[in-house]
Write a protein that holds these residues in place. Structure first.
Motif, short mmCIF file in Angstrom:
data_model
loop_
_atom_site.label_atom_id
_atom_site.label_comp_id
_atom_site.label_asym_id
_atom_site.label_seq_id
_atom_site.Cartn_x
_atom_site.Cartn_y
_atom_site.Cartn_z
N ALA A 1 0.83 -1.21 0.00
CA ALA A 1 0.00 0.00 0.00
C ALA A 1 0.87 1.26 0.00
N LEU A 2 1.94 1.26 0.78
CA LEU A 2 2.84 2.42 0.80
C LEU A 2 3.49 2.65 -0.57
N LYS A 3 3.93 1.57 -1.19
CA LYS A 3 4.57 1.71 -2.51
C LYS A 3 3.56 2.20 -3.54
N SER A 4 2.35 1.71 -3.46
CA SER A 4 1.30 2.14 -4.38
C SER A 4 0.97 3.61 -4.17
N ASP A 5 0.80 4.01 -2.91
CA ASP A 5 0.43 5.39 -2.59
C ASP A 5 1.53 6.39 -2.97
N HIS A 6 2.78 6.03 -2.72
CA HIS A 6 3.88 6.98 -2.88
C HIS A 6 4.61 6.88 -4.21
N LEU A 7 4.63 5.69 -4.81
CA LEU A 7 5.37 5.51 -6.05
C LEU A 7 4.49 5.09 -7.23
N GLY A 8 3.22 4.81 -6.95
CA GLY A 8 2.32 4.42 -8.02
C GLY A 8 2.55 3.03 -8.56
N VAL A 9 3.24 2.19 -7.78
CA VAL A 9 3.53 0.82 -8.20
C VAL A 9 2.85 -0.13 -7.22
N ASP A 10 1.97 -0.99 -7.71
CA ASP A 10 1.18 -1.88 -6.85
C ASP A 10 1.86 -3.23 -6.69
N GLU A 11 2.87 -3.25 -5.83
CA GLU A 11 3.57 -4.51 -5.52
C GLU A 11 4.26 -4.38 -4.18
N ALA A 12 4.47 -5.52 -3.52
CA ALA A 12 5.25 -5.53 -2.29
C ALA A 12 6.71 -5.34 -2.66
N THR A 13 7.48 -4.80 -1.73
CA THR A 13 8.90 -4.56 -1.97
C THR A 13 9.67 -4.81 -0.69
N ASP A 14 10.99 -4.80 -0.78
CA ASP A 14 11.80 -5.07 0.40
C ASP A 14 11.93 -3.88 1.33
N VAL A 15 12.16 -2.67 0.76
CA VAL A 15 12.41 -1.49 1.58
C VAL A 15 11.93 -0.23 0.87
N LEU A 16 11.43 0.70 1.65
CA LEU A 16 11.08 2.03 1.16
C LEU A 16 11.71 3.06 2.09
N SER A 17 12.09 4.19 1.54
CA SER A 17 12.68 5.27 2.34
C SER A 17 11.84 6.53 2.17
N PHE A 18 11.69 7.23 3.28
CA PHE A 18 10.96 8.49 3.28
C PHE A 18 11.85 9.56 3.91
N PRO A 19 12.73 10.16 3.09
CA PRO A 19 13.69 11.14 3.62
C PRO A 19 13.02 12.46 3.98
N ILE A 20 13.63 13.13 4.96
CA ILE A 20 13.17 14.46 5.34
C ILE A 20 14.31 15.46 5.15
N ASP A 21 15.25 15.53 6.10
CA ASP A 21 16.33 16.52 6.03
C ASP A 21 17.58 16.04 5.33
N GLY A 22 17.85 14.75 5.37
CA GLY A 22 19.09 14.25 4.78
C GLY A 22 20.30 14.96 5.35
N ARG A 23 21.17 15.44 4.48
CA ARG A 23 22.39 16.13 4.92
C ARG A 23 22.28 17.64 4.77
N GLU A 24 21.09 18.14 4.55
CA GLU A 24 20.91 19.57 4.36
C GLU A 24 21.41 20.35 5.57
N THR A 25 21.90 21.55 5.32
CA THR A 25 22.30 22.44 6.40
C THR A 25 21.04 22.97 7.06
N LEU A 26 21.00 22.85 8.37
CA LEU A 26 19.83 23.30 9.12
C LEU A 26 20.19 24.50 9.98
N PRO A 27 19.22 25.35 10.27
CA PRO A 27 19.49 26.48 11.16
C PRO A 27 19.91 25.99 12.54
N PRO A 28 20.72 26.75 13.24
CA PRO A 28 21.14 26.35 14.60
C PRO A 28 19.93 26.07 15.48
N GLY A 29 20.02 25.00 16.25
CA GLY A 29 18.96 24.64 17.18
C GLY A 29 17.83 23.83 16.59
#
Length: 122
Positions: A46-74
């Motif tokens: 369901a996650l792969k279908s909702d987020h990638l449009g592919v209707d199949e089970a898979t081994d792993v999915l990633s949902f990145p947010i900040d990664g290595r981006e520079t963030l403001p102090p604090g």
């Protein structure tokens, strides 16, 4: 680090946490909120279908947010979530976990990512 097991399968949660810490340290990431979820085939499909449009089970999915981006102090770093399906990966969960973590850190598929996976998934 938050780990959830919604898969109905027995998983090596402590080993997954340790591997995640090793990967992040090797990649120079000393802090950051990270979620690891183990889910069943129906949920990952369901996650792969909702987020990638592919209707199949898979081994792993990633949902990145900040990664290595520079963030403001604090501002705390939110790396994102890695979702694994034990029923798909079986005992070979280490490589998919490393793969998912590298995606959170900004790696795309290719030779650089494959080399890091080989080095880190042991």
């Amino acid at each position: 680090m938050e780990v959830q097991n919604r898969s109905g399968a027995t998983v090596e949660e402590r080993a997954a946490i340790e591997l995640a810490r090793e990967v992040l340290a090797a990649e120079g990431v000393g802090d950051g909120e990270l979620g690891i979820a183990f889910v069943g085939p129906d949920e990952i499909r369901a996650l792969k279908s909702d987020h990638l449009g592919v209707d199949e089970a898979t081994d792993v999915l990633s949902f990145p947010i900040d990664g290595r981006e520079t963030l403001p102090p604090g501002v705390p770093r939110a790396l994102g979530d890695v979702v694994l399906c034990p029923q798909v990966v079986g005992a070979a969960w280490r490589e998919p976990l490393v793969h998912g973590l590298l995606h959170l850190l900004g790696y795309d598929h290719g030779s650089e990512m494959e080399a890091r996976e080989r080095a880190l998934a042991r």
